[in-house]
Design a protein around this motif. Structure first.
Motif, PDB file in Angstrom:
ATOM      1  N   ALA A  23       0.892  -1.157   0.000  1.00 47.57           N
ATOM      2  CA  ALA A  23       0.000   0.000   0.000  1.00 47.57           C
ATOM      3  C   ALA A  23       0.929   1.206   0.000  1.00 47.57           C
ATOM      4  O   ALA A  23       1.944   1.216   0.704  1.00 47.57           O
ATOM      5  CB  ALA A  23      -0.886   0.002   1.233  1.00 47.57           C
ATOM      6  N   ARG A  70      -9.310  -0.005  -4.483  1.00 48.84           N
ATOM      7  CA  ARG A  70      -7.883   0.020  -4.160  1.00 48.84           C
ATOM      8  C   ARG A  70      -7.408   1.416  -3.781  1.00 48.84           C
ATOM      9  O   ARG A  70      -6.303   1.572  -3.284  1.00 48.84           O
ATOM     10  CB  ARG A  70      -7.049  -0.464  -5.362  1.00 48.84           C
ATOM     11  N   LYS A  88      -3.775   0.723  -2.620  1.00 45.73           N
ATOM     12  CA  LYS A  88      -3.492  -0.577  -2.017  1.00 45.73           C
ATOM     13  C   LYS A  88      -3.230  -1.625  -3.091  1.00 45.73           C
ATOM     14  O   LYS A  88      -3.625  -1.464  -4.235  1.00 45.73           O
ATOM     15  CB  LYS A  88      -4.664  -1.011  -1.136  1.00 45.73           C
ATOM     16  N   ASP A  89      -2.581  -2.715  -2.661  1.00 49.18           N
ATOM     17  CA  ASP A  89      -2.270  -3.842  -3.539  1.00 49.18           C
ATOM     18  C   ASP A  89      -1.641  -3.355  -4.841  1.00 49.18           C
ATOM     19  O   ASP A  89      -2.113  -3.642  -5.943  1.00 49.18           O
ATOM     20  CB  ASP A  89      -3.524  -4.677  -3.807  1.00 49.18           C
TER      21      ASP A  89
END
Length: 150
Positions: A23, A70, A88-89
């Motif tokens: 992240a 995300r 994120k991710d």
């Protein structure tokens, strides 16, 4: 007739590094003393909508599918001029220039996100020391005008 225009455009480029699966914080802080009057637009290099933030908060309905679920922002921070987002991710395909644009304030923040392979855990060397990487907050502080500190 003489016309005089004042240009307040503030542009600073920040380089942000992340690893696949991380992240990462993409900073965008408007610190000119007055509240932001209009929308805030986050875009990637292809002009895809990363996130639009209006007076009622973030509008995920307009996001490009690539960023859905995300990208997150921090609504409690808007009153302080902080329109940073968290991605994120992180994927390799997220490596890109990004832009945070506040048209009503003639403000732009450009960021370049570089995504590397999976994070490798470091072990301390013979001296026990460790290398450090500047945090996103450090990078934001590097782009603030010095006049804010003096």
């Amino acid at each position: 007739m003489l016309l005089v225009f004042k240009v307040n455009t503030a542009i600073c480029q920040v380089n942000v590094q992340a690893f696949i699966g991380d992240a990462v914080l993409l900073p965008c802080i408007y610190s000119q003393g007055q509240p932001v009057r209009g929308k805030v637009f986050w875009r990637d290099k292809d002009d895809n909508i990363v996130l639009d933030i209006g007076k009622d908060g973030p509008d995920p309905s307009t996001q490009n599918q690539k960023f859905r679920e995300r990208v997150f922002s921090f609504p409690d921070e808007y009153v302080k001029g902080n329109f940073s987002i968290q991605l994120k991710d992180v994927q390799q395909s997220d490596s890109s220039p990004y832009e945070c644009h506040i048209p009503s304030e003639d403000f732009q923040r450009r960021l370049v996100l570089t995504v590397s392979g999976k994070r490798v855990e470091a072990t301390p060397g013979p001296s026990g020391g460790a290398a450090g990487t500047p945090s996103p907050l450090h990078m934001v502080l590097l782009c603030l005008p010095l006049s804010l500190f003096f």
